[in-house]
Write a protein that holds these residues in place. Structure first.
Motif, mmCIF file in Angstrom:
data_model
loop_
_atom_site.group_PDB
_atom_site.id
_atom_site.type_symbol
_atom_site.label_atom_id
_atom_site.label_comp_id
_atom_site.label_asym_id
_atom_site.label_seq_id
_atom_site.Cartn_x
_atom_site.Cartn_y
_atom_site.Cartn_z
ATOM 1 N N LEU A 60 -26.956 1.804 -40.619
ATOM 2 C CA LEU A 60 -27.752 1.008 -41.559
ATOM 3 C C LEU A 60 -27.988 -0.408 -41.049
ATOM 4 N N THR A 61 -26.964 -1.037 -40.489
ATOM 5 C CA THR A 61 -27.126 -2.412 -39.993
ATOM 6 C C THR A 61 -28.217 -2.492 -38.940
ATOM 7 N N LEU A 62 -28.239 -1.539 -38.011
ATOM 8 C CA LEU A 62 -29.274 -1.512 -36.983
ATOM 9 C C LEU A 62 -30.649 -1.360 -37.611
ATOM 10 N N HIS A 63 -30.795 -0.436 -38.537
ATOM 11 C CA HIS A 63 -32.090 -0.227 -39.180
ATOM 12 C C HIS A 63 -32.570 -1.497 -39.887
ATOM 13 N N ARG A 64 -31.683 -2.151 -40.623
ATOM 14 C CA ARG A 64 -32.079 -3.361 -41.356
ATOM 15 C C ARG A 64 -32.500 -4.470 -40.398
ATOM 16 N N ARG A 65 -31.817 -4.605 -39.267
ATOM 17 C CA ARG A 65 -32.177 -5.643 -38.300
ATOM 18 C C ARG A 65 -33.531 -5.354 -37.659
ATOM 19 N N ILE A 66 -33.823 -4.086 -37.423
ATOM 20 C CA ILE A 66 -35.135 -3.741 -36.869
ATOM 21 C C ILE A 66 -36.228 -4.104 -37.865
ATOM 22 N N TYR A 67 -36.042 -3.778 -39.134
ATOM 23 C CA TYR A 67 -37.040 -4.132 -40.144
ATOM 24 C C TYR A 67 -37.242 -5.647 -40.224
ATOM 25 N N GLN B 137 -48.368 7.960 -22.960
ATOM 26 C CA GLN B 137 -47.111 7.200 -22.958
ATOM 27 C C GLN B 137 -47.408 5.717 -23.133
ATOM 28 N N LEU B 138 -48.414 5.218 -22.403
ATOM 29 C CA LEU B 138 -48.776 3.807 -22.500
ATOM 30 C C LEU B 138 -49.437 3.487 -23.833
ATOM 31 N N MET B 139 -50.269 4.411 -24.327
ATOM 32 C CA MET B 139 -51.025 4.162 -25.544
ATOM 33 C C MET B 139 -50.177 4.284 -26.804
ATOM 34 N N LYS B 140 -49.246 5.229 -26.818
ATOM 35 C CA LYS B 140 -48.491 5.529 -28.044
ATOM 36 C C LYS B 140 -47.076 4.972 -28.064
ATOM 37 N N VAL B 141 -46.484 4.794 -26.884
ATOM 38 C CA VAL B 141 -45.068 4.407 -26.832
ATOM 39 C C VAL B 141 -44.890 2.983 -26.332
ATOM 40 N N GLY B 142 -45.380 2.697 -25.122
ATOM 41 C CA GLY B 142 -45.186 1.381 -24.528
ATOM 42 C C GLY B 142 -43.855 1.260 -23.816
ATOM 43 N N HIS B 143 -43.407 0.044 -23.616
ATOM 44 C CA HIS B 143 -42.152 -0.217 -22.909
ATOM 45 C C HIS B 143 -40.947 0.219 -23.747
ATOM 46 N N VAL B 144 -39.947 0.767 -23.076
ATOM 47 C CA VAL B 144 -38.723 1.205 -23.760
ATOM 48 C C VAL B 144 -37.516 0.721 -22.953
ATOM 49 N N PRO B 145 -36.896 -0.377 -23.356
ATOM 50 C CA PRO B 145 -35.720 -0.874 -22.624
ATOM 51 C C PRO B 145 -34.456 -0.094 -22.966
ATOM 52 N N LEU B 146 -33.480 -0.188 -22.075
ATOM 53 C CA LEU B 146 -32.183 0.455 -22.268
ATOM 54 C C LEU B 146 -31.222 -0.510 -22.944
ATOM 55 N N VAL B 147 -30.501 -0.020 -23.946
ATOM 56 C CA VAL B 147 -29.440 -0.784 -24.607
ATOM 57 C C VAL B 147 -28.114 -0.240 -24.090
ATOM 58 N N PRO B 148 -27.277 -1.067 -23.470
ATOM 59 C CA PRO B 148 -26.021 -0.574 -22.890
ATOM 60 C C PRO B 148 -25.148 0.143 -23.904
ATOM 61 N N TYR B 149 -24.366 1.086 -23.422
ATOM 62 C CA TYR B 149 -23.536 1.922 -24.287
ATOM 63 C C TYR B 149 -22.565 1.104 -25.134
ATOM 64 N N ILE C 35 -36.513 -7.070 -29.266
ATOM 65 C CA ILE C 35 -37.771 -7.156 -30.018
ATOM 66 C C ILE C 35 -38.316 -8.582 -29.954
ATOM 67 N N ALA C 36 -37.442 -9.562 -30.083
ATOM 68 C CA ALA C 36 -37.875 -10.966 -30.115
ATOM 69 C C ALA C 36 -38.468 -11.419 -28.789
ATOM 70 N N LYS C 37 -37.947 -10.925 -27.674
ATOM 71 C CA LYS C 37 -38.407 -11.414 -26.369
ATOM 72 C C LYS C 37 -39.505 -10.554 -25.748
ATOM 73 N N ALA C 38 -39.884 -9.458 -26.399
ATOM 74 C CA ALA C 38 -40.899 -8.562 -25.849
ATOM 75 C C ALA C 38 -42.260 -9.259 -25.799
ATOM 76 N N HIS C 39 -42.992 -9.051 -24.710
ATOM 77 C CA HIS C 39 -44.313 -9.663 -24.555
ATOM 78 C C HIS C 39 -45.381 -8.912 -25.343
ATOM 79 N N ARG C 40 -45.161 -7.624 -25.571
ATOM 80 C CA ARG C 40 -46.031 -6.818 -26.409
ATOM 81 C C ARG C 40 -45.172 -6.178 -27.496
ATOM 82 N N PRO C 41 -45.777 -5.758 -28.605
ATOM 83 C CA PRO C 41 -44.959 -5.168 -29.669
ATOM 84 C C PRO C 41 -44.089 -4.027 -29.145
ATOM 85 N N LEU C 42 -42.814 -4.087 -29.450
ATOM 86 C CA LEU C 42 -41.864 -3.058 -29.031
ATOM 87 C C LEU C 42 -41.717 -2.054 -30.169
#
Length: 225
Positions: free
Chosen positions: A84-91, A130-142, A158-165
């Motif tokens: 839940l915490t992750l979801h709320r932060r994304i929103y 992939q480019l049109m629907k998804v875009g860049h996908v960074p890795l979050v360390p385990y 999300i904050a530092k992305a140059h295009r919407p993530l």
């Protein structure tokens, strides 16, 4: 005795269950892995709906979905997923997001076990969609499942992305994606998983789209890349 009329929130609950069942039936989630949430409008009661902890997405009971307020306070249903915490932060970080979806999709998890293309992009630019629907996908360390610090990692990306993530990949766990509806989030997840499958099936050898091909896609379709 007549049944009470369905509410606007009931329709959202039914859609979450529909998407969960579709993902489960096609093998994109398994067992009790994965979770779905939706940001509710004022007409729908406000706050968020999220799948319960340890729920199987293939057999969700719409009435048992957890309903929480903007601050995470329980308003009804079963106990909310530990994410839940992750979801709320994304929103909070992505105002256009109205659905967050997390799965343990097989090919994407396999990709992190073998080694991603780059930490700031788990896959090279392989297909136009992939480019049109998804875009860049960074890795979050385990981190241990449910670790609240993952929310900090994702909010920072999300904050530092140059295009919407719209997606990140949690190492060894699976993708987390977000979009304007459950159906759109599911479509994004499908495209991402399929691209990972293509990359692995071709032994990680295909050449990425060229710079000129990417520029053309950006000009014509305003891609997320």
């Amino acid at each position: 005795m007549s049944q009470p009329a369905p509410t606007a929130q009931d329709a959202v609950r039914a859609e979450i269950a529909r998407v969960g069942a579709s993902l489960f039936q096609r093998g994109l989630v398994h067992s009790t892995a994965g979770n779905i949430s939706v940001r509710l409008t004022g007409e729908q009661g406000g706050g968020f709906l999220i799948t319960p902890t340890d729920a199987c997405l293939g057999f969700l009971n719409p009435a048992q979905l957890a309903w929480v307020g903007e601050d995470g306070t329980a308003l009804g249903g079963e106990r909310a997923s530990k994410t839940l915490t992750l979801h709320r932060r994304i929103y909070a970080a992505a105002p256009a997001a109205h659905c967050v979806l997390h799965t343990h999709s097989t090919h994407l998890v396999a990709l992190t076990l073998q080694g991603v293309w780059r930490h700031d992009d788990i896959l090279p630019p392989l297909t136009p969609y992939q480019l049109m629907k998804v875009g860049h996908v960074p890795l979050v360390p385990y981190r241990v499942p449910g670790d609240a610090s993952v929310a900090d990692d994702v909010a920072a990306l999300i904050a530092k992305a140059h295009r919407p993530l719209r997606a990140v990949m949690l190492e060894r766990l699976g993708p987390t994606v977000w979009h304007d509806s459950p159906a759109s989030a599911m479509a994004l997840l499908e495209e991402l998983e399929e691209t990972a499958r293509l990359w692995l099936l071709n032994h990680r050898s295909p050449e990425p789209l060229s710079a000129s091909q990417i520029v053309e896609l950006q000009a014509r379709f305003n891609t997320l890349w």
